[in-house]
Design a protein around this motif. Structure first.
Motif, PDB file in Angstrom:
ATOM      1  N   SER A 191       0.952  11.952 -17.936  1.00  0.00           N
ATOM      2  CA  SER A 191       1.217  10.858 -16.987  1.00  0.00           C
ATOM      3  C   SER A 191       1.943   9.670 -17.631  1.00  0.00           C
ATOM      4  N   PHE A 201       2.229   6.810 -16.273  1.00  0.00           N
ATOM      5  CA  PHE A 201       1.441   5.609 -15.939  1.00  0.00           C
ATOM      6  C   PHE A 201       0.326   5.427 -16.985  1.00  0.00           C
ATOM      7  N   LYS A 259      -6.532   8.833  -8.927  1.00  0.00           N
ATOM      8  CA  LYS A 259      -5.354   8.874  -9.795  1.00  0.00           C
ATOM      9  C   LYS A 259      -5.713   8.370 -11.181  1.00  0.00           C
ATOM     10  N   VAL A 260      -4.998   8.875 -12.175  1.00  0.00           N
ATOM     11  CA  VAL A 260      -5.069   8.294 -13.516  1.00  0.00           C
ATOM     12  C   VAL A 260      -3.844   7.401 -13.686  1.00  0.00           C
ATOM     13  N   ASP A 279      -4.927   1.487 -11.523  1.00  0.00           N
ATOM     14  CA  ASP A 279      -3.497   1.254 -11.417  1.00  0.00           C
ATOM     15  C   ASP A 279      -3.018   0.696 -12.756  1.00  0.00           C
ATOM     16  N   SER A 280      -1.994   1.343 -13.289  1.00  0.00           N
ATOM     17  CA  SER A 280      -1.517   0.960 -14.629  1.00  0.00           C
ATOM     18  C   SER A 280      -1.130  -0.512 -14.688  1.00  0.00           C
TER      19      SER A 280
HETATM   20  N1  LIG Z   1       0.585   3.288  -9.148  1.00  0.00           N
HETATM   21  C1  LIG Z   1      -0.288   4.106  -9.964  1.00  0.00           C
HETATM   22  C2  LIG Z   1       0.262   5.531 -10.020  1.00  0.00           C
HETATM   23  C3  LIG Z   1      -0.669   6.489 -10.769  1.00  0.00           C
HETATM   24  C4  LIG Z   1      -0.291   7.950 -10.511  1.00  0.00           C
HETATM   25  O1  LIG Z   1       0.499   8.295  -9.616  1.00  0.00           O
HETATM   26  N2  LIG Z   1      -0.896   8.851 -11.306  1.00  0.00           N
HETATM   27  C5  LIG Z   1      -0.665  10.265 -11.112  1.00  0.00           C
HETATM   28  C6  LIG Z   1      -0.462  10.960 -12.455  1.00  0.00           C
HETATM   29  S1  LIG Z   1       1.115  10.640 -13.123  1.00  0.00           S
HETATM   30  C7  LIG Z   1      -1.914  10.881 -10.504  1.00  0.00           C
HETATM   31  O2  LIG Z   1      -3.008  10.627 -10.960  1.00  0.00           O
HETATM   32  N3  LIG Z   1      -1.733  11.727  -9.459  1.00  0.00           N
HETATM   33  C8  LIG Z   1      -2.806  12.412  -8.842  1.00  0.00           C
HETATM   34  C9  LIG Z   1      -2.781  12.277  -7.345  1.00  0.00           C
HETATM   35  O3  LIG Z   1      -1.885  11.601  -6.811  1.00  0.00           O
HETATM   36  O4  LIG Z   1      -3.658  12.865  -6.718  1.00  0.00           O
HETATM   37  C10 LIG Z   1      -0.401   3.492 -11.359  1.00  0.00           C
HETATM   38  O5  LIG Z   1       0.489   2.707 -11.747  1.00  0.00           O
HETATM   39  O6  LIG Z   1      -1.393   3.732 -12.050  1.00  0.00           O
END
Ligand SMILES: N[C@@H](CCC(=O)N[C@@H](CS)C(=O)NCC(=O)O)C(=O)O
Length: 197
Positions: free
Chosen positions: A9, A11, A50-51, A64-65
């Protein structure tokens, strides 16, 4: 603190690099988390599943990052988020652009893994346009050597494009960006955290 993370990831990588650069990585336990596993417990730390998500020692969690990076920078009295003024808005805008490109690139990657008859070429083209327009905007502005949340996010999205879309060769049409990236991406914190499956 515990950081819910994955090695792919971009982020998560923003948070990881910022924790290294601000001297806080030793206070953070990295907890590898598969966002597709319904039993991972990630939802206890981020209802969006999300991570990255950062579990704090008081039992609360941040996600959120953008939020986690600003939190870690504030804890360390760092300089990734410049004080009010032009440098701050430039850094935040670059972070927003790079994050938007990451979103589009990550979605394209998930789309490409669907069975062929479920993929939408139109939808993929819309996401790809966000990345190509983002690259053009970055090529048009001078990115300096300063390390802040904007330049860090830009370096990370470029590395992500190398990781997932190598054959698109973003360097071919963006020579100034390529020169900037070559110098900037050599930082040990970036080298140590390169994405991998
Ligand atoms: N806006 C969020 C985006 C985080 C994100 O999209 N993470 C992805 C991994 S790159 C994730 O966990 N996706 C899993 C999902 O959407 O279910 C941030 O900045 O942390």
């Amino acid at each position: 603190m515990k950081l819910r993370y994955s090695t792919t990831s971009p982020f998560v990588r923003k948070v990881h690099v910022l924790a290294i650069e601000t001297g806080q990585i030793d206070k953070i336990e990295l907890v590898k988390t598969n966002t597709e596993d319904p039993n991972s417990g990630l939802n206890q730390h981020n209802p969006l599943n999300k991570v990255p998500a950062l579990a704090l020692d008081d039992g609360s969690a941040l996600y959120d990052s953008r939020v986690i990076c600003e939190y870690l920078d504030a804890q360390a009295k760092g300089s990734f988020f410049p004080p009010n003024g032009a440098a701050r808005w430039t850094a935040l805008k670059r972070q927003a652009l790079a994050d938007g490109m990451m979103d589009a690139a990550v979605l394209r990657m998930f789309e490409s893994r669907k069975p062929e008859n479920q993929r939408s070429p139109e939808w993929d083209a819309r996401q790809k346009l966000k990345v190509t327009q983002g690259l053009a905007a970055l090529e048009a502005e001078p990115l300096g050597p300063q390390l802040d949340i904007g330049t860090l996010s830009v370096a990370i999205v470029l590395d992500y494009l190398d990781f997932r879309f190598k054959t698109d060769d973003w360097r071919a049409k963006h020579p100034k960006l390529a020169v900037w990236h070559k110098t900037f991406a050599g930082r040990p914190s970036l080298q140590k955290t390169l994405p991998h499956d």
